[in-house]
Motif scaffolding. Structure first.
Motif, mmCIF file in Angstrom:
data_model
loop_
_atom_site.group_PDB
_atom_site.id
_atom_site.type_symbol
_atom_site.label_atom_id
_atom_site.label_comp_id
_atom_site.label_asym_id
_atom_site.label_seq_id
_atom_site.Cartn_x
_atom_site.Cartn_y
_atom_site.Cartn_z
ATOM 1 N N SER B 77 16.184 -9.809 -2.672
ATOM 2 C CA SER B 77 15.646 -11.135 -2.381
ATOM 3 C C SER B 77 15.132 -11.309 -0.948
ATOM 4 C CB SER B 77 16.715 -12.196 -2.682
ATOM 5 O OG SER B 77 17.914 -11.862 -2.053
ATOM 6 N N ILE B 78 15.242 -10.282 -0.117
ATOM 7 C CA ILE B 78 14.749 -10.410 1.264
ATOM 8 C C ILE B 78 13.611 -9.417 1.518
ATOM 9 C CG2 ILE B 78 15.342 -10.277 3.722
ATOM 10 C CD1 ILE B 78 18.195 -10.846 2.963
ATOM 11 N N TYR B 79 12.516 -9.938 2.046
ATOM 12 C CA TYR B 79 11.375 -9.067 2.338
ATOM 13 C C TYR B 79 11.018 -9.168 3.814
ATOM 14 C CZ TYR B 79 10.718 -8.908 -2.704
ATOM 15 O OH TYR B 79 10.901 -8.714 -4.037
ATOM 16 N N VAL B 80 10.564 -8.055 4.404
ATOM 17 C CA VAL B 80 10.026 -8.108 5.764
ATOM 18 C C VAL B 80 8.614 -7.515 5.738
ATOM 19 C CG1 VAL B 80 12.230 -8.012 6.990
ATOM 20 C CG2 VAL B 80 11.127 -5.890 6.280
ATOM 21 N N PRO B 81 7.737 -8.041 6.587
ATOM 22 C CA PRO B 81 6.389 -7.486 6.617
ATOM 23 C C PRO B 81 6.387 -6.110 7.264
ATOM 24 C CG PRO B 81 6.601 -9.296 8.185
ATOM 25 C CD PRO B 81 7.903 -9.205 7.457
ATOM 26 N N GLY B 82 5.523 -5.229 6.769
ATOM 27 C CA GLY B 82 5.424 -3.899 7.354
ATOM 28 C C GLY B 82 4.008 -3.399 7.199
ATOM 29 N N LYS B 83 3.750 -2.215 7.737
ATOM 30 C CA LYS B 83 2.420 -1.639 7.593
ATOM 31 C C LYS B 83 2.543 -0.292 6.899
ATOM 32 C CE LYS B 83 -0.508 -3.648 11.092
ATOM 33 N NZ LYS B 83 -0.120 -4.056 12.441
ATOM 34 N N ILE B 84 1.593 0.010 6.027
ATOM 35 C CA ILE B 84 1.617 1.310 5.364
ATOM 36 C C ILE B 84 1.196 2.376 6.372
ATOM 37 C CG2 ILE B 84 0.617 2.723 3.544
ATOM 38 C CD1 ILE B 84 0.299 0.223 1.880
ATOM 39 N N ALA B 85 2.114 3.302 6.652
ATOM 40 C CA ALA B 85 1.820 4.316 7.655
ATOM 41 C C ALA B 85 1.071 5.487 7.040
ATOM 42 C CB ALA B 85 3.125 4.803 8.287
ATOM 43 N N ASP B 86 1.399 5.787 5.786
ATOM 44 C CA ASP B 86 0.788 6.950 5.166
ATOM 45 C C ASP B 86 0.529 6.637 3.696
ATOM 46 O OD1 ASP B 86 -0.036 9.357 4.290
ATOM 47 O OD2 ASP B 86 1.905 10.370 4.497
ATOM 48 N N ALA B 87 -0.734 6.395 3.376
ATOM 49 C CA ALA B 87 -1.067 6.033 2.000
ATOM 50 C C ALA B 87 -1.471 7.258 1.200
ATOM 51 C CB ALA B 87 -2.181 4.993 1.964
ATOM 52 N N ASN B 88 -1.313 8.424 1.777
ATOM 53 C CA ASN B 88 -1.749 9.631 1.083
ATOM 54 C C ASN B 88 -0.638 10.315 0.297
ATOM 55 O OD1 ASN B 88 -4.404 9.476 2.104
ATOM 56 N ND2 ASN B 88 -3.588 10.173 4.074
ATOM 57 N N SER B 89 0.598 9.895 0.574
ATOM 58 C CA SER B 89 1.678 10.554 -0.154
ATOM 59 C C SER B 89 2.796 9.569 -0.457
ATOM 60 C CB SER B 89 2.222 11.737 0.642
ATOM 61 O OG SER B 89 2.847 11.271 1.808
ATOM 62 N N VAL B 90 3.541 9.882 -1.485
ATOM 63 C CA VAL B 90 4.709 9.077 -1.844
ATOM 64 C C VAL B 90 5.913 10.008 -1.983
ATOM 65 C CG1 VAL B 90 3.509 7.218 -3.040
ATOM 66 C CG2 VAL B 90 4.044 9.310 -4.278
ATOM 67 N N ILE B 91 7.101 9.423 -1.927
ATOM 68 C CA ILE B 91 8.309 10.225 -2.102
ATOM 69 C C ILE B 91 8.926 9.870 -3.449
ATOM 70 C CG2 ILE B 91 10.610 10.691 -1.196
ATOM 71 C CD1 ILE B 91 9.488 10.101 1.588
ATOM 72 N N ILE B 92 9.143 10.883 -4.247
ATOM 73 C CA ILE B 92 9.582 10.655 -5.625
ATOM 74 C C ILE B 92 11.012 11.136 -5.840
ATOM 75 C CG2 ILE B 92 9.145 11.276 -8.035
ATOM 76 C CD1 ILE B 92 6.257 11.632 -7.348
ATOM 77 N N ASP B 93 11.766 10.309 -6.521
ATOM 78 C CA ASP B 93 13.126 10.670 -6.905
ATOM 79 C C ASP B 93 13.046 11.596 -8.113
ATOM 80 O OD1 ASP B 93 15.701 10.835 -7.706
ATOM 81 O OD2 ASP B 93 16.008 8.690 -8.037
ATOM 82 N N ILE B 94 13.467 12.855 -7.944
ATOM 83 C CA ILE B 94 13.383 13.773 -9.088
ATOM 84 C C ILE B 94 14.750 13.970 -9.730
ATOM 85 C CG2 ILE B 94 11.326 14.998 -8.310
ATOM 86 C CD1 ILE B 94 13.254 17.256 -7.387
ATOM 87 N N GLY B 95 15.733 13.202 -9.325
ATOM 88 C CA GLY B 95 17.043 13.276 -9.962
ATOM 89 C C GLY B 95 18.083 13.966 -9.112
#
Lengths: 126, 167
Positions: B77-95
């Motif tokens: 329920s709490i959000y803070v503003p931020g900036k996208i530093a790297d839109a070229n990659s994401v980190i994925i949970d593989i288990g």
């Protein structure tokens, strides 16, 4: 005579029920282990696909720690090995329990027959 | 009929040769398996939607997103503003606590792979469930027959006993 048989029958039924409960519990554990093994397998196949320039992290508590891919693979392999061992152990327990249940079922059947015979005998006398 | 043989369904069993107790055991086991399949199907469905959603989210990210503002959830329920530093990659949970940094294309590939895998599993389980439920129907039919037979026998025995009593 019938009273005694009845008591014994009840006792054996209780024994059988405890056996069944234990069996169910073990089955659940087995299922969990199977699931864990499967999850580790998928992770391994994903880690195998990781390229050199892609980074691997491990979640420790609330933070992601960068980790060497090789190390991660080794870790997963070790874990799979352990789970496989556990699975084998639990499979043995399960077959053991199945045997126990079968023999207990036989005991119950025999007792039940005895009990029925005794009852019929009593009814005929009366 | 040992439990193992029938659990794996490898051994051929003529169900008409089983007695009532064995049949009801078999039916119980089949019903347990069926409800297990139902549960699995449900969880698979949830997983499928999750992967699908993730894939759609990835598709929204483009290189133009670099430096754009975003609201980052700290808690539900709490959000803070931020900036996208790297839109070229994401980190994925593989288990099992492992995460991999992937570029957008391979991330999309990953999600596609997962969705496909889950769908395959669902199809498999559905086929298995259908098979099991037809076996269950057959078992129930045989059981019905046996029960009718038993009742007939009992009636005959009773009639006989009554006749003998009269005589």
């Amino acid at each position: 005579m019938a009273e005694e048989l009845h008591k014994k029958l009840q006792q054996e039924i209780e024994n059988f029920q405890t056996l069944q409960k234990q069996y169910q519990k073990t089955l659940t554990v087995r299922q969990q282990l199977g699931g864990q093994l499967f999850e580790n397998e998928t992770v391994k196949s994903e880690l195998d696909l990781v390229k050199k320039d892609q980074e691997v992290f491990k979640l420790i508590g609330p933070v992601l720690i960068k980790q060497d891919n090789e190390e991660a693979l080794q870790n997963v392999n070790k874990r799979m090995e352990y789970i496989k061992g556990e699975l084998k152990r639990i499979d043995d327990t399960i077959t053991d329990m199945e045997k126990k249940q079968d023999s207990q079922r036989d005991v119950l059947n025999k007792l039940q027959q005895q009990y029925q015979k005794a009852q019929i005998g009593a009814a005929q006398k009366g | 009929m040992s439990a193992k043989e029938n659990h794996e369904g490898m051994q051929e069993i003529d169900i008409t040769k089983l007695n009532l107790q064995q049949l009801s055991q078999l039916k119980q086991r089949l019903e347990q398996e069926l409800s297990m399949y139902q549960n699995s199907l449900q969880s698979l469905k949830v997983a499928q939607t999750r992967y699908q959603n993730s894939k759609e989210s990835i598709e929204k990210i483009t290189p133009e997103c670099n430096g754009k503002e975003i609201l980052v959830p700290l808690t539900g329920s709490i959000y803070v503003p931020g900036k996208i530093a790297d839109a070229n990659s994401v980190i994925i949970d593989i288990g099992t606590g492992y995460y991999v940094q992937k570029d957008l294309d391979s991330a999309k590939e990953y999600m596609k792979r997962r969705v496909q895998f889950v769908t395959e599993q669902m199809e498999k389980i559905q086929a298995m469930g259908q098979e099991k439920s037809s076996i269950r129907d057959a078992v129930m039919e045989v059981m019905d027959g046996k029960i009718q037979q038993e009742i007939g026998l009992q009636k005959a025995a009773l009639a006989k006993a009554a006749a003998a009593g009269k005589a």
